[in-house]
Design an enzyme around this catalytic site. Sequence first.
Site, PDB file in Angstrom:
ATOM      1  N   ASN A  10       0.814  -1.220   0.215  1.00 55.26           N
ATOM      2  CA  ASN A  10      -0.027  -0.013   0.055  1.00 55.26           C
ATOM      3  C   ASN A  10       0.787   1.343   0.080  1.00 55.26           C
ATOM      4  O   ASN A  10       1.437   1.491   0.920  1.00 55.26           O
ATOM      5  CB  ASN A  10      -0.999   0.061   1.113  1.00 55.26           C
ATOM      6  CG  ASN A  10      -1.618   1.288   1.662  1.00 55.26           C
ATOM      7  OD1 ASN A  10      -1.669   2.145   0.696  1.00 55.26           O
ATOM      8  ND2 ASN A  10      -2.074   1.393   2.720  1.00 55.26           N
ATOM      9  N   HIS A  93      -9.431   1.110   5.076  1.00 54.44           N
ATOM     10  CA  HIS A  93      -8.135   1.279   5.953  1.00 54.44           C
ATOM     11  C   HIS A  93      -8.257   2.069   7.082  1.00 54.44           C
ATOM     12  O   HIS A  93      -9.051   2.960   6.943  1.00 54.44           O
ATOM     13  CB  HIS A  93      -7.164   1.907   4.927  1.00 54.44           C
ATOM     14  CG  HIS A  93      -5.589   1.877   5.669  1.00 54.44           C
ATOM     15  ND1 HIS A  93      -5.262   2.885   6.580  1.00 54.44           N
ATOM     16  CD2 HIS A  93      -4.671   0.859   5.118  1.00 54.44           C
ATOM     17  CE1 HIS A  93      -4.184   2.778   6.487  1.00 54.44           C
ATOM     18  NE2 HIS A  93      -3.648   1.431   5.928  1.00 54.44           N
TER      19      HIS A  93
HETATM   20  C1  PEP Z   1      -0.631   0.059   6.253  1.00 56.11           C
HETATM   21  O1  PEP Z   1      -0.591   1.315   6.365  1.00 56.11           O
HETATM   22  O2  PEP Z   1      -1.362  -0.538   5.858  1.00 56.11           O
HETATM   23  C2  PEP Z   1       0.486  -0.215   6.845  1.00 56.11           C
HETATM   24  C3  PEP Z   1       0.589  -1.596   7.325  1.00 56.11           C
HETATM   25  O3  PEP Z   1       1.560   0.597   7.169  1.00 56.11           O
HETATM   26  P1  PEP Z   1       3.277   0.156   7.505  1.00 56.11           P
HETATM   27  O4  PEP Z   1       3.655  -1.173   7.021  1.00 56.11           O
HETATM   28  O5  PEP Z   1       3.854   1.396   7.211  1.00 56.11           O
HETATM   29  O6  PEP Z   1       2.942   0.148   9.069  1.00 56.11           O
END
Ligand code: PEP
Length: 249
Positions: A10, A93
């Site tokens: 993402n 999300h």
């Molecule tokens: C996300 O926002 O979906 C995520 C998992 O971010 P990070 O891996 O940066 O914690």
Amino acid sequence: MARRKYVVGNWKMNGLSDAVAEAGAIFGAAKDYPAVDVALCPPFTLIGALVAAAPGSAVGGQDCHAAPSGAYTGSVSAPMLADAGATLTIVGHSERREGFGESDADVKAKAEAALAAGLSVILCVGEPRAIRESGGAIDHVLVQVRGSLPDAFDPTRLAIAYEPIWAIGTGLIPTVEDVAAMHGSIRAALSERIGAGAQVLRLLYGGSVNGDNAAELLGAGDVDGALVGGASLTAAKFLPIVAAGAGLP
Ligand code: PEP
């Protein structure tokens, strides 16, 4: 039942046109791990370019509107994502739920719109830190799961990503035991709801996954892959996570 590992990046609001080459490097190298399904969700502006750079690769949106079209300035619909070449989208999300006030009902409507447009869905759930500390994380997440799931869906086209909000972008991660307990609870709730399809649906973990912790987190019970934010922006950081997925049964 054996479920294929699924590792999804993402990119959030990161990436200009010079990032297309990085995506090409990721998708190119991901072919070395045929046991793992790899997808990237760039900003809307880059979807077409990524699809053109890596034909046949899984490129997705990070959100979609519940309506197919209309007077919704700034929004992008599921049919528009599909038209741009996306094959999946994230919905729910925590940065949408918290930052844009999206309810479970909103997320459900978006998931249904995405499925209707032919997209696969990654539906995110997760608890804030205070709820984790109060011992209510599993109850909180199961309410989100029950409230956000479409009424009817093909479990091969929908994955759930458990992303504790306090673990996103912080470098903090839950214990493997806590991840396994959460994923086991989600799968049990799914079994009640959809029966045998619960064994097909993939459950991803998300929150500060990196090359150092991926094998441990992806190896936890009932974890079928990862949703990755910061570490998905470069091939150097993302591919070790894909490799960790490939190394797991
Ligand atoms: C996300 O926002 O979906 C995520 C998992 O971010 P990070 O891996 O940066 O914690």
